[in-house]
Design an enzyme around this catalytic site. Sequence first.
Site, mmCIF file in Angstrom:
data_model
loop_
_atom_site.group_PDB
_atom_site.id
_atom_site.type_symbol
_atom_site.label_atom_id
_atom_site.label_comp_id
_atom_site.label_asym_id
_atom_site.label_seq_id
_atom_site.Cartn_x
_atom_site.Cartn_y
_atom_site.Cartn_z
ATOM 1 N N HIS A 128 1.628 -40.534 -41.636
ATOM 2 C CA HIS A 128 2.080 -39.305 -41.163
ATOM 3 C C HIS A 128 0.840 -38.462 -41.512
ATOM 4 O O HIS A 128 0.034 -38.549 -42.160
ATOM 5 C CB HIS A 128 3.241 -38.889 -42.150
ATOM 6 C CG HIS A 128 3.899 -37.357 -41.786
ATOM 7 N ND1 HIS A 128 3.253 -36.398 -42.292
ATOM 8 C CD2 HIS A 128 4.938 -37.226 -41.186
ATOM 9 C CE1 HIS A 128 4.159 -35.285 -41.518
ATOM 10 N NE2 HIS A 128 4.969 -35.906 -41.137
ATOM 11 N N ASP A 204 3.201 -42.872 -50.231
ATOM 12 C CA ASP A 204 4.115 -41.876 -49.502
ATOM 13 C C ASP A 204 5.447 -42.613 -49.207
ATOM 14 O O ASP A 204 5.747 -43.297 -48.708
ATOM 15 C CB ASP A 204 3.459 -41.602 -48.140
ATOM 16 C CG ASP A 204 4.288 -40.525 -47.509
ATOM 17 O OD1 ASP A 204 5.523 -40.158 -47.759
ATOM 18 O OD2 ASP A 204 3.883 -40.302 -46.186
ATOM 19 N N GLN A 207 9.989 -41.717 -46.922
ATOM 20 C CA GLN A 207 11.040 -42.242 -45.948
ATOM 21 C C GLN A 207 11.392 -43.491 -46.926
ATOM 22 O O GLN A 207 12.355 -44.386 -46.167
ATOM 23 C CB GLN A 207 10.275 -42.836 -44.621
ATOM 24 C CG GLN A 207 9.957 -41.860 -43.828
ATOM 25 C CD GLN A 207 11.043 -40.970 -43.388
ATOM 26 O OE1 GLN A 207 12.280 -41.191 -43.251
ATOM 27 N NE2 GLN A 207 10.675 -39.795 -42.647
ATOM 28 N N LYS A 230 14.866 -34.794 -47.582
ATOM 29 C CA LYS A 230 15.181 -36.023 -46.779
ATOM 30 C C LYS A 230 16.290 -36.938 -47.477
ATOM 31 O O LYS A 230 16.752 -38.170 -47.008
ATOM 32 C CB LYS A 230 13.900 -36.736 -46.272
ATOM 33 C CG LYS A 230 13.015 -36.217 -45.507
ATOM 34 C CD LYS A 230 11.626 -36.942 -45.099
ATOM 35 C CE LYS A 230 10.608 -36.089 -44.679
ATOM 36 N NZ LYS A 230 10.767 -35.669 -43.319
ATOM 37 N N CYS A 370 4.349 -36.385 -36.117
ATOM 38 C CA CYS A 370 3.366 -36.159 -36.814
ATOM 39 C C CYS A 370 2.630 -37.469 -37.283
ATOM 40 O O CYS A 370 2.508 -37.707 -38.257
ATOM 41 C CB CYS A 370 3.861 -35.438 -38.236
ATOM 42 S SG CYS A 370 4.368 -33.909 -37.805
HETATM 43 N N1 PMP Z 1 5.339 -38.657 -44.778
HETATM 44 C C1 PMP Z 1 6.180 -39.533 -44.181
HETATM 45 C C2 PMP Z 1 6.496 -40.665 -43.969
HETATM 46 C C3 PMP Z 1 7.254 -38.439 -43.457
HETATM 47 O O1 PMP Z 1 8.361 -38.929 -42.672
HETATM 48 C C4 PMP Z 1 7.486 -36.931 -43.464
HETATM 49 C C5 PMP Z 1 8.207 -36.075 -43.035
HETATM 50 N N2 PMP Z 1 8.379 -36.320 -41.719
HETATM 51 C C6 PMP Z 1 6.170 -36.550 -44.514
HETATM 52 C C7 PMP Z 1 5.335 -37.235 -44.967
HETATM 53 C C8 PMP Z 1 5.959 -35.069 -44.552
HETATM 54 O O2 PMP Z 1 7.251 -34.626 -45.410
HETATM 55 P P1 PMP Z 1 7.488 -32.857 -45.497
HETATM 56 O O3 PMP Z 1 7.450 -32.442 -43.973
HETATM 57 O O4 PMP Z 1 8.701 -32.925 -46.097
HETATM 58 O O5 PMP Z 1 6.522 -32.802 -46.447
#
Ligand code: PMP
Length: 413
Positions: A128, A204, A207, A230, A370
């Site tokens: 991401h 990270d 997910q 999430k 993203c």
């Molecule tokens: N890492 C991953 C793998 C994600 O899916 C996301 C959110 N789509 C993020 C980071 C960022 O999360 P946040 O927008 O809650 O900071």
Amino acid sequence: MLKEYEVIDVKKIKNDFPILNRKINGKQIVYLDNAATTQKPLQVIKAIENYYMNFNANVHRGVYTLAEEATMEYEESRKRVAKFINARSYEEIIFVRNSTEALNLIAYAWGRKNINENDRILITQMEHHSNIVPWQILVKEKKAKLDYIGLTEDGLLNQEDFYKIDKPLKVFSFTHVSNTLGTINPVSKLVKMAHETGALAIIDGAQSVPHMPINVKEIDCDFMVFSGHKMLGPMGIGVLYAKKEILEEMDPFLTGGEMIKEVDFYESTWNELPWKYEAGTPNVEGGIGLGEAIKYLENIGMDRIREHEKKLVKEALEILSEIKGLQIYGPREPEIKGGVIAFNVEGVHAHDVASILDQEAVEIRAGHHCAKLVMKKYNVPAMARASFYLYNDSEEIQRLKEAILLVKKIFNV
Ligand code: PMP
């Protein structure tokens, strides 16, 4: 009574989520954008309401009843988070806004102190943007080097790349589960690879933590980040987990109130862990809401949630594979795929797919998610993405399939 093939009682769970009763265009909503954010159960909504109705006050400061109650609830949530991921203690749990802030905190606070010219940082093409951009900036500032592990055609990390890049490494930062391809990476193995080269391992978990049992002690990562929104919790609360010795060595990220022990005219000293990293008034309702969300998930059981999603993904892959002209990205084996399926309908832009699905009240996301480097790998500007959680069921997969068939009919493809 659960049917034999059911792992969790979805019908009962759905009753806890008022928003899932909504109708869109006269049709019952099918919410399949859980990788972006999840819905919130009544238990979480009520916990936040209860805080504001009965014990709202700033935490850590007052000696009066409301402040003590707010502090106790907020800190209880922290302990619950620690137990949820099997951290050694609450001192290793820093509350932040989200995964993005947590990754930035690491890059700024740890990175600025420890990264020097020509040091190497390794990330992956699956990340991401929040696990790419902070490292790009750090590397520019420090004249360090950024390397990537690429992807195989079926959306796995190309682990051979790890052995090709120059060593030693200072950092290896990677996602546990891809938010586009759904790939579940072998995190324990990757952490070991990082440590063998002398690098810190950052995971990270945005997910993964919401969807499967996580044991940071066993995985042995140095940092892990995740977002409350999430995992049934409210917006604006996230977690940075880090090993205590690292947090002790690091300098603070943001400074000011709450995070100090002593302040003199020209010098200050820092508070104990974890508050050293929490400057200013925190998101108390967020912390309390996240604690309640974790209670809810624990009541159902993370292993059962993972089993449920595995079954959903298996079923969805089988059903969607039958649709001609549907390109599905990422691995096909449910064992190594989280509840995320990214796809494209040949000849139709992903945004058109999502718009038509919305007319059918099937709520999915379309775009680059993203993860522009993943789009580059497959040479597409966008993907449609359906992502599941504990309240989704087989009927909803059928609705997804029928809505995709409608897209094909409308576009005559
Ligand atoms: N890492 C991953 C793998 C994600 O899916 C996301 C959110 N789509 C993020 C980071 C960022 O999360 P946040 O927008 O809650 O900071």
